[in-house]
Design a protein around this motif. Structure first.
Motif, PDB file in Angstrom:
ATOM      1  N   SER A 137       5.034  10.966  -7.848  1.00 33.32           N
ATOM      2  CA  SER A 137       4.508   9.705  -7.312  1.00 33.32           C
ATOM      3  C   SER A 137       3.131   9.361  -7.869  1.00 33.32           C
ATOM      4  O   SER A 137       2.638   8.261  -7.637  1.00 33.32           O
ATOM      5  CB  SER A 137       4.424   9.784  -5.781  1.00 33.32           C
ATOM      6  OG  SER A 137       3.617  10.880  -5.382  1.00 33.32           O
TER       7      SER A 137
ATOM      8  N   LEU B 161       9.000   3.959  -3.691  1.00 32.16           N
ATOM      9  CA  LEU B 161       9.486   5.326  -3.518  1.00 32.16           C
ATOM     10  C   LEU B 161      10.500   5.365  -2.379  1.00 32.16           C
ATOM     11  O   LEU B 161      10.445   4.537  -1.466  1.00 32.16           O
ATOM     12  CB  LEU B 161       8.317   6.258  -3.198  1.00 32.16           C
ATOM     13  CG  LEU B 161       7.282   6.469  -4.314  1.00 32.16           C
ATOM     14  CD1 LEU B 161       6.031   7.110  -3.736  1.00 32.16           C
ATOM     15  CD2 LEU B 161       7.855   7.330  -5.417  1.00 32.16           C
TER      16      LEU B 161
ATOM     17  N   ASP C 126       7.358  12.077  -3.597  1.00 29.87           N
ATOM     18  CA  ASP C 126       6.126  11.562  -3.002  1.00 29.87           C
ATOM     19  C   ASP C 126       5.091  12.657  -2.759  1.00 29.87           C
ATOM     20  O   ASP C 126       3.952  12.362  -2.415  1.00 29.87           O
ATOM     21  CB  ASP C 126       6.425  10.831  -1.691  1.00 29.87           C
ATOM     22  CG  ASP C 126       6.954  11.763  -0.622  1.00 29.87           C
ATOM     23  OD1 ASP C 126       7.827  12.589  -0.940  1.00 29.87           O
ATOM     24  OD2 ASP C 126       6.503  11.674   0.526  1.00 29.87           O
TER      25      ASP C 126
END
Length: 849
Positions: free
Chosen positions: A95, A124, A73
């Motif tokens: 991400s 995620l 992320d």
């Protein structure tokens, strides 16, 4: 959504949720919403440590395995073209996918939309979805809205944006941002939550494209009144707002303004927000600011502002009192005092709660970790003897000023409770294990497993080099194993042989060799028979450890079950070899190979297979948190079709002791599990013990633990463990069954007779001469057991772990005639006509209808 490129060239873009910074000096970086292009020669980790929301790495200079050490992320990959085929290999590792296009054909757009849908189909691990960003030279609001509708964000250079009215060559920033926001109101206004920097709601207002554009332009809270038009908050009252950030929610139909509120507050009633009075730290900060500006005569807070020595002394005093407090209420009380003095120091130096929270957020974004050791003077004062990772800390070195290292001699003692004095909530809380949050571990494991699945042996060798610092040319050692790899001294070999014989005898007795046959009614015969799981992978922790016991406990039942292929996986030593004890066991159990790898990469090799390592059907064995997480990920991946033995947690033991028990024996059994790790938990259930009998056991715990090499670990695990007093043996076993321990040890009169009361336990050790250590090594039972309360529904590893059971049935014509009407009726009830017909067509022939 609009994402400006080159945010440092337009101050207002710092209000937006995502801004790309290009060519920014890393040392000066302090923008919480910034995506930063990683400059050439700069490490990705350095950019993330500086607080970047995301680090953007170029596709042309990046390998997947280089990114696996960082959270997905926090990473974005940038391509100079719509190179979707090259981007595919980064799915799951980053991400954000940023693609650049000077032109966009219909086929390119369709492919990009398809790619965006695919990467956004799975959330995620930390929440949210992947973003696909199309970087274009210029755009209008229609184009931005169209791309947002199909799941694609748009990035354009800030030179194409303006804070003034839109022109032929520039787009207004507010209009561009609002192009993606959706209103379901007839007047087109957007509900807007206004919050402070701690995300506390101040009130609900409405916004328009015009009000947002004005707010971005002047950097203040500007909204759209439904009756008065454009509303500059605080223009008449003085309660203005400095704009901190603006974003919209997941459905793009609600805005959030994060502001710094000035004046009396947000509400027209002169309160901070529209929901009554504030409380907690926010109110404390306001009060302290008021005292600093205009304190009443005799104010203690004013005295603290003036007397910095007194303030410093109070902070140290309250910190010490927090450390000494043990009860929940006392800790909360002392912590409140400490926070008061800390906030006084902060306000005295113009440090706000928002400043503190910003620093917390910035620290949380670091990907490199500090050792976490305390300074030597505090170690000496508090007796801290371990590092944050649970390994023994290096003692402070002696100096002329410091003197000899200070050894922690404080008492090693369990917490103590009396069951009948606890309320229901406290009893339930006592049964809970320390919480294990595996989200971060899983997020780190998934990229490793994906790399092994895609790259096979190359990934295994790369990770072994990276994590174990061992460079190998092959991933495994195949049978027959070299004799020189199994050289042992006579005593060790004899010990392994005896353990092998005992474990084999017990597990061989468990084998299902007879077919179960039951005639459920005349002419209907049902049967069940066992077959071995064909290929099994056995994980044996290793590296610096020597664990032949785990290899025995896993390999023997697999051999007894008749598995056609047994594969061991264990980390190599620094010279690339496997400890000879494990190699000898691998030879005895008939393993076809030993995989020279550990961790998540070894589990992935067993789950998916590589060029040299066959895919297995089941993975068994203990390991650290990365191994456990990898096993869970593999089991949940339906594409690899693999099962595991059981979930796993830290090691644990529950000991039941009464007045007939030997205090030294009881203490030794508790400590045998406490030394496993700082997260281990041991529980003593004391049946009718008086204070002297209890003290005798506590003294033995302290004295024996103090002599152990792993005393530093024991200090931490015993501190998390406890003793609970109960009145009867029935109460003790009821508590044990509720706790469902991995190991249960019975130190009580007539221990054998008490076994009938056991419902939940991994393995039971009966009487004073049955230490848990024997089960760990050589008595015959298995030591791979369910922990963390899973013994309520899981068994330990046994011969049946490596078997599957198949049922069969055979009906005669008479049997089908007797059973047919029942089956046909039930099929009719469920409206499954084909099921009914399969019986009916036969019954007609039998009955000659």
């Amino acid at each position: 959504m609009l994402i400006p490129i080159g945010g440092e060239r337009l101050a207002a873009t710092t209000y937006l949720p995502d801004v790309i910074y290009d060519g920014l000096e890393i040392d000066g970086f302090n923008h919480v919403n910034a995506w930063v292009n990683v400059p050439s020669g700069v490490d990705v980790g350095d950019v993330l440590d500086k607080g970047a929301k995301k680090a953007i790495v170029p596709l042309s200079a990046t390998r997947v395995e280089e990114l696996s050490q960082y959270p997905a992320d926090r990473l974005a990959i940038a391509s100079s073209s719509v190179a979707l085929a090259d981007l595919e290999r980064f799915v799951g590792h980053v991400s954000v996918f940023i693609v650049q296009a000077t032109t966009s054909t219909e086929s390119e757009q369709a492919a990009l939309v398809s790619f965006a849908k695919r990467v956004q189909s799975t959330l995620l691990p930390t929440g949210g979805i992947c973003q696909v960003v199309l970087s274009v030279p210029s755009a209008d609001t229609v184009f931005i809205a169209q791309q947002h509708k199909v799941g694609i964000d748009v990035a354009i250079d800030v030179d194409q944006l303006t804070l003034e009215a839109s022109s032929s060559d520039k787009l207004n920033l507010g209009e561009a941002f609002m192009a993606c926001v959706i209103s379901d109101r007839a007047d087109g206004l957007i509900p807007t939550m206004v919050v402070d920097q701690s995300n506390t709601a101040l009130g609900l207002v409405y916004s328009s494209v015009q009000s947002v554009a004005e707010s971005l332009k002047i950097g203040q809270g500007v909204y759209q009144s439904r009756s008065r038009g454009l509303w500059h908050k605080g223009a008449t009252s003085g309660a203005t707002q400095t704009l901190v950030a603006i974003d919209f929610d997941c459905d793009a139909d609600t805005l959030r303004f994060i502001v710094q509120q000035h004046g009396a507050g947000f509400c027209h009633l002169n309160t901070r927000h529209c929901f009554g009075k504030s409380a907690g730290l926010t109110v404390l900060e306001q009060t302290l600011k008021q005292r600093k500006a205009n304190a009443p005569a005799g104010s203690y807070t004013a005295r603290l502002f003036k007397d910095q020595e007194l303030l410093t002394a109070k902070i140290k005093e309250e910190a010490e009192e927090v450390c000494e407090a043990t009860e929940k209420q006392d800790i909360a009380w002392e912590a409140a005092d400490l926070l008061y003095f800390l906030m006084t120091k902060c306000v005295a130096n113009d440090v706000s709660l928002a400043d503190i929270e910003a620093n917390l957020d910035k620290k949380a974004r670091k990907v490199s970790r500090r050792p976490g050791n305390a300074k030597a003077k505090f170690i000496a004062q508090s007796g801290e003897a371990t590092k944050a990772n649970g390994k023994p800390a290096e003692p402070p070195k002696a100096t002329e000023q410091q003197g000899a290292p200070v050894k922690d001699t404080s008492r090693i003692q369990m917490n103590s409770y009396t069951f009948n004095e606890l309320d229901a909530a406290s009893r339930s809380k006592l049964l809970l294990r320390p919480i294990i949050n595996s989200d971060d571990i899983i997020a780190r494991v998934q990229p490793i497993m994906k790399a092994v699945r895609e790259q096979g042996d190359a990934a295994i060798l790369d990770y072994t080099s990276k994590f174990d610092q061992v460079k190998l040319s092959t991933t495994c050692i195949k049978a027959p194993f070299p004799q020189e790899s199994m050289i042992l001294d006579a005593a060790t070999k004899a010990a392994i042989d005896q353990a092998y014989d005992n474990i084999y005898a017990f597990h061989d007795a468990q084998m299902d060799r007879e077919t179960l046959i039951v005639e459920t009614m005349p002419g209907v015969v049902c049967s069940r028979f066992s077959r071995p799981i064909e290929k099994v992978g056995l994980y044996v922790p290793g590296g610096t450890a020597v664990l032949p016991s785990s290899a025995l406990m896993l390999g023997i039942p697999a051999k007894v079950a008749g598995c056609s292929e047994i594969i061991l996986a264990t980390p190599p030593r620094k010279d690339g070899s496997i400890v000879p004890e494990v190699m000898y066991v691998a030879h005895k159990i008939g393993a076809s190979m030993v995989v020279t790898a550990g961790g998540a990469q070894a589990v992935a090799a067993l789950a998916y297979g590589t060029e040299t390592i066959p895919k297995v059907d089941k993975i068994c064995g203990p390991g650290n948190q990365y191994v456990t997480a990898a096993k869970m990920v593999a089991q949940n991946d339906t594409s690899c079709l693999v099962s595991i033995d059981m979930p796993a947690g830290p090691s644990e033991v529950l000991v039941v002791a009464d007045a007939t028990s030997n205090p030294a024996y009881v203490a030794s059994d508790l400590l045998s599990q406490a030394e496993h790790g700082v997260d281990s938990q041991v529980v003593l259930v004391a049946v009718g013990l008086d204070s002297e009998q209890t003290k005798a056991i506590e003294n033995e715990i302290h004295e024996q633990a103090s002599r152990l090499p792993r005393v530093d670990i024991v200090r931490q695990s015993i501190a998390k463990s406890y003793l609970v007093h109960v009145d009867t043996i029935e109460d003790a076993l009821a508590y044990s069954n509720a706790y469902a321990p991995e190991h249960l040890i019975l130190h009580n009169d007539n221990a054998e007779g008490v076994v009938r009361l056991v419902n939940n336990a991994g393995s039971v050790f009966v009487g004073p001469y049955s230490p848990e250590s024997c089960g760990d090594y050589a008595s015959g039972t298995n030591h791979t057991l369910p922990t963390y309360g899973y013994s309520r529904m899981y068994s330990g590893v046994n011969t049946h772990t490596f078997l599957k059971h198949i049922t069969s049935q055979q009906l005669t014509a008479d049997g089908l005639n007797r059973l047919g009407d029942t089956v046909m009726r039930l099929a009719e009830v469920e409206r499954l006509e084909a099921h009914r017909n399969a019986v009916a067509i036969r019954v007609r022939d039998i009955r000659k209808l």
